[in-house]
Design an enzyme around this catalytic site. Structure first.
Site, PDB file in Angstrom:
ATOM      1  N   ASP A 408       0.851  -1.199   0.000  1.00  0.00           N
ATOM      2  CA  ASP A 408       0.000   0.000   0.000  1.00  0.00           C
ATOM      3  C   ASP A 408       0.885   1.247   0.000  1.00  0.00           C
ATOM      4  O   ASP A 408       2.103   1.155   0.213  1.00  0.00           O
ATOM      5  CB  ASP A 408      -0.882  -0.039   1.260  1.00  0.00           C
ATOM      6  N   GLU A 411       2.582   4.806  -4.120  1.00  0.00           N
ATOM      7  CA  GLU A 411       2.579   5.719  -5.294  1.00  0.00           C
ATOM      8  C   GLU A 411       3.914   6.429  -5.452  1.00  0.00           C
ATOM      9  O   GLU A 411       4.280   6.682  -6.603  1.00  0.00           O
ATOM     10  CB  GLU A 411       1.435   6.731  -5.149  1.00  0.00           C
ATOM     11  N   ASP A 486      -9.150   3.398  -2.819  1.00  0.00           N
ATOM     12  CA  ASP A 486     -10.128   3.817  -1.814  1.00  0.00           C
ATOM     13  C   ASP A 486     -11.418   4.337  -2.423  1.00  0.00           C
ATOM     14  O   ASP A 486     -11.649   5.544  -2.537  1.00  0.00           O
ATOM     15  CB  ASP A 486      -9.500   4.873  -0.904  1.00  0.00           C
TER      16      ASP A 486
HETATM   17  O1  MIG Z   1      -3.811   6.238   4.257  1.00  0.00           O
HETATM   18  O2  MIG Z   1      -3.728   1.081   5.670  1.00  0.00           O
HETATM   19  O3  MIG Z   1      -5.971   2.089   0.228  1.00  0.00           O
HETATM   20  O4  MIG Z   1      -6.986   0.005   1.758  1.00  0.00           O
HETATM   21  O5  MIG Z   1      -7.004   0.322   4.541  1.00  0.00           O
HETATM   22  C1  MIG Z   1      -4.599   5.092   4.180  1.00  0.00           C
HETATM   23  C2  MIG Z   1      -4.865   1.841   5.760  1.00  0.00           C
HETATM   24  C3  MIG Z   1      -3.742   3.880   4.057  1.00  0.00           C
HETATM   25  C4  MIG Z   1      -4.966   3.025   2.178  1.00  0.00           C
HETATM   26  C5  MIG Z   1      -5.469   1.786   1.512  1.00  0.00           C
HETATM   27  C6  MIG Z   1      -6.533   1.165   2.368  1.00  0.00           C
HETATM   28  C7  MIG Z   1      -5.985   0.850   3.729  1.00  0.00           C
HETATM   29  C8  MIG Z   1      -5.451   2.128   4.367  1.00  0.00           C
HETATM   30  N1  MIG Z   1      -4.439   2.723   3.499  1.00  0.00           N
END
Ligand code: MIG
Length: 825
Positions: A408, A411, A486
């Site tokens: 996660d 980017e 999201d």
């Molecule tokens: O700033 O880890 O897209 O699926 O639950 C949010 C917490 C960070 C973004 C992900 C989401 C996840 C969340 N993350």
């Protein structure tokens, strides 16, 4: 005077943006030469190189001055290919470069390119400006041929058909994005254009922030470019959309087969914590007999969000937890973020500093950015030593018992800075070339998945890794599945999920899905149930929701929805053999599992703008219900004969039909001639082998397909460890034949029954034989070998023991195929 002022204002208003008055296009050809399957042209200081990688893949590169730099691509796979025969011909105005299947015409004054199929059809053709530079920016303009439509660019919000829109590619973390939000998390600079049933593709191999315009600047042109790097693009000659994807994935690689369990149902939330909560969720699935394979751990399992740590309070004995869950058939996938907290008491940071793995400014100072753990440094995944460092921690997590990795924030996302990411001046190793974040931003997420994939494989060389990623780039499907980030718990977002998943699929990434029920907000029972139904037909089937939201499990919406949702997930498990075959096809050919109608029916005008239906594998057409309260919907059926998956009702295609869609049912249609493999319902994928293997035959005059199976976890299939059988059926004047071809591959034939269900058989046959042997007729569905016919359902059910030999079933004395749909009970 007044009129002149108005005219002046109007002119000013309609003038194109002035920022690009300085485009310098390639001029006339001064010199040129041909070498092997390539030609190079010089025009002033500019150079253009055109080369044939295969007869159907042409590469075009251009530089404004000097020689071509050594070209390194993170997307394109190095590959030895047989040399292509290229023929060059020249006259005063034109150089013609031809392979057996594709021709490139290079007009000399000025240099403009057009690419043609062997029959002369234009695939693409430079517009007046052709290729141009403005400072560091590069751009290519192509003429838009009338009736040409645009698809691709991977993960984009809004509608699937990109015509008359423009887009940028810059990996961005945008929670609760909308239909018009652009860019998003992933960058895939690949497009497919379709015109009069014929497709071609273009891959712009440039990782800088890029942009694509499909008719905003002018509906007579389309264009692509970037604010740095080279003009470097590939043309794929098609002619079908499937050919284009085969050619594109020949270049950038294909998805390796994932572990079969990753195709099971997956449950996530931000966050299941502490460990007792995880156990309780797992137990509830088993108690309620709702199948589930995977449980995710979101950021709260860590100690202060420090990746590669476990919170001692909430997860004191992770190995024990994971082992217990594993005994119950659950695989656990934790989230991992790239940001490493600056904290000398934290091992990942300390070793990372010692081993010099973090991204730095040109000054040598480490780039620091704020994310979940606070101030963080960011690993440079383009550096071999970083990958080795990362690998050790991944191995440790694997040793603890985790079975996959959820990457996660890659980017990469950075909080509290206006750009929301790493400073563009920061230096990445980039194969020793030491280039800026501006160049490497879009590939960062993919490189994180590449490092993770390699590490997982190193830890368990004969186990297929499973990685789920938010950010990626072209070719990222070689390392990870992807989800659409999201989204929001709304009907609009369910509607968006369809074209988003299709857009990714048609751009080389078959392993896609969306957060079921929506991430931000809370779905009601109906929205959740419909989303779950749709997601039976997305290769990644995962529920996920934000922190603080109400429970979002299949049983969270009352008894009625619980039983609907159970049946929906059971449908997924029944379809696993079919899905697994489609995944294998994707991994071998690049043809995605989810296919927009236009992909499979490029000449069907009803498919051009269709955003609400899709093909799932070769034979199923899915028409999800995407609207509150709807209990029926219109379905565009492409030409051919279709059967309702639920009732076996027969439909003539080439038209729109209205079908009922009660709450418990997603409309699905089966192509005539399909042979659909399904299996028994299990509570998790590896609970038992497929037994019986059910093959449902939707009769046509004749048809054939294949059944593929393997151990679902190892790479033995690369060395012949699989079971591959041909399937074929034939129907003529009251006789039916079904043949299961001899077993191929080294996998032992399972000790199981094969159930063959032949649909639409009017009358009980006089005799059913297996080869020479007559099979017994049964009063009810056969428990052992034998056959049964139901005149109510018009299904002829034949059950035989599977063996390695060819199994040929022959039924005589049945009525011919009905010409029109019969009444259904
Ligand atoms: O700033 O880890 O897209 O699926 O639950 C949010 C917490 C960070 C973004 C992900 C989401 C996840 C969340 N993350």
């Amino acid at each position: 005077m007044a009129r002149a002022t108005i005219t002046l204002i109007a002119v000013l208003f309609f003038l194109p943006p002035q920022s690009h008055a300085q485009w310098r296009s390639v001029g006339s050809v001064d010199t040129g030469f041909v070498r092997g399957p390539a030609a190079e042209f010089h025009s002033g200081s500019a150079a253009v190189r055109i080369s044939f990688l295969t007869e159907e893949i042409v590469r075009v590169r251009a530089v404004p001055r000097g020689a071509f730099p050594s070209s390194r691509s993170v997307a394109v796979l190095p590959k030895d290919r047989p040399a292509v025969q290229m023929v060059a011909a020249e006259d005063d105005s034109l150089v013609r470069l031809s392979s057996a299947r594709t021709t490139v015409n290079v007009r000399k004054h000025p240099l403009r390119i057009s690419v043609h199929a062997a029959d002369g059809t234009i695939l693409n053709q430079d517009a007046a400006r052709g290729m141009a530079w403005d400072g560091a920016e590069v751009r290519v303009w192509k003429q838009r041929i009338s009736n040409e439509h645009f698809y691709g660019l991977g993960e984009k919000s809004g509608i699937l058909n990109r015509t008359s829109k423009s887009y940028s590619l810059w990996n961005s973390d945008i929670p609760a994005y909308r239909a018009d939000t652009d860019p998003l998390y992933q960058s895939v600079p690949f497009i497919m254009t379709i015109r009069d049933g014929r497709a071609q593709g273009i891959f712009f191999d440039n990782s800088y922030r890029s942009s694509f315009d499909f008719g905003v600047e002018s509906d007579a042109r389309y264009a692509f470019g970037a604010n740095g790097g080279e003009i470097d693009y590939y043309v794929f000659a098609g002619p079908t959309p499937a050919d284009v994807l085969r050619q594109y994935t020949d270049l950038v690689g294909r998805m390796p087969l994932p572990p079969r369990w990753a195709l099971g149902y997956q449950q996530s939330r931000w966050s299941y914590t502490p460990d007792a909560k995880v156990r309780q969720i797992a137990r509830t699935f088993r108690q309620k007999r709702i199948p589930c394979d995977v449980i995710y751990l979101d950021i709260d399992y860590m100690e202060g969000y420090r990746v590669f740590t476990w919170n001692e309070q909430n997860f004191p004995r992770p190995a024990e937890l994971l082992a217990d869950l594993a005994r119950d058939g659950f695989k656990v996938v934790p989230i991992i973020d790239p940001g490493i907290k600056v904290d000398t008491a934290y091992r990942a940071y300390r070793t990372g500093m010692q081993e010099d793995v973090f991204l730095k400014y040109p000054s040598g100072d480490i780039f620091l950015g704020n994310v979940w753990p606070g101030t963080c440094a960011f690993p440079d995944f383009s550096k071999p030593s970083t990958r080795a460092w990362w690998s050790r921690s991944i191995a440790e997590l694997r040793e603890t018992g985790v079975r996959g990795f959820w990457t996660d924030m890659n980017e990469p996302s950075v909080f509290d800075v206006p750009t929301k990411t790493i400073d563009l001046s920061v230096i990445h190793d980039d194969g020793g070339e030491r280039t800026t974040h501006a160049k490497n931003h879009n590939v960062y997420g993919m490189q994180m998945t590449e490092a993770t994939y390699a590490a997982a494989r190193e830890a368990r060389p004969n186990e297929r890794p499973f990685i789920l990623t938010r950010a990626s780039f072209a070719g990222g499907h070689r390392f990870a599945a992807a989800w659409t980030g999201d989204n929001v718990s709304s009907w609009e977002h369910l509607q968006l999920a369809v074209p988003m998943c299709l857009g990714m699929s048609i751009s080389g990434q078959p392993f896609v899905g969306s957060d079921i029920g929506g991430f931000i907000g809370a779905p009601d029972g109906e929205l959740y149930a419909r989303w779950l139904q749709f997601s039976v037909f997305t290769p990644l089937m995962r529920t996920h929701t934000v922190i603080g939201s109400p429970d979002q499990e299949p049983w969270s919406f009352g008894a009625r929805f619980e039983s609907i949702n159970r049946a929906t997930i059971e449908l997924r498990y029944r379809l696993l053999p079919y899905l697994y075959n489609a995944m294998r096809q994707a991994s071998e050919t690049g043809i995605p599992v989810m296919r927009p109608l236009i992909f499979s029916y490029p000449s069907d005008s009803g498919a051009v703008w269709n955003d609400t239906e899709f093909l799932f594998g070769d034979d199923l057409l899915v028409a999800p219900v995407l609207w509150l309260g709807e209990r029926e919907r219109d379905v565009h059926l492409p030409k051919g004969i279709w059967y309702d998956f639920w009732t076996n009702e027969r439909y003539e295609g080439g038209r729109d039909v209205r079908v009922t869609a009660p709450l418990e049912r997603i409309p699905v249609f089966v192509r005539e001639g399909a042979i659909i493999p399904t299996q028994q319902i299990l509570q998790y994928v590896d609970q038992a082998g497929v037994n019986p293997l059910t093959l449902t035959v939707y009769p046509a005059a004749n048809s054939s397909s294949e059944y593929y199976g393997d151990d679902g976890i190892s790479f033995d299939y690369e060395r012949g460890g699989y079971l591959l059988r041909s399937l074929s059926q034939l129907r003529e004047s009251g006789e039916l034949r079904f043949t299961l071809g001899r077993a191929n591959g080294a996998l032992p034939v399972p000790n199981r029954f094969v159930d063959i269900r032949l649909i639409g058989v009017e009358r009980a046959p006089g005799m059913v034989s297996l080869g020479e042997r007559k099979l017994l007729r049964m009063r009810a569905l056969p428990a052992g070998e034998g056959w049964h016919h139901s005149s109510a359902t018009r299904v002829l059910h034949v059950r035989v023991k599977e063996s390695g030999d060819e199994l040929s079933i022959h039924a005589v004395g049945t009525a011919p195929t009905p010409k029109s749909p019969g009444p259904r009970p």
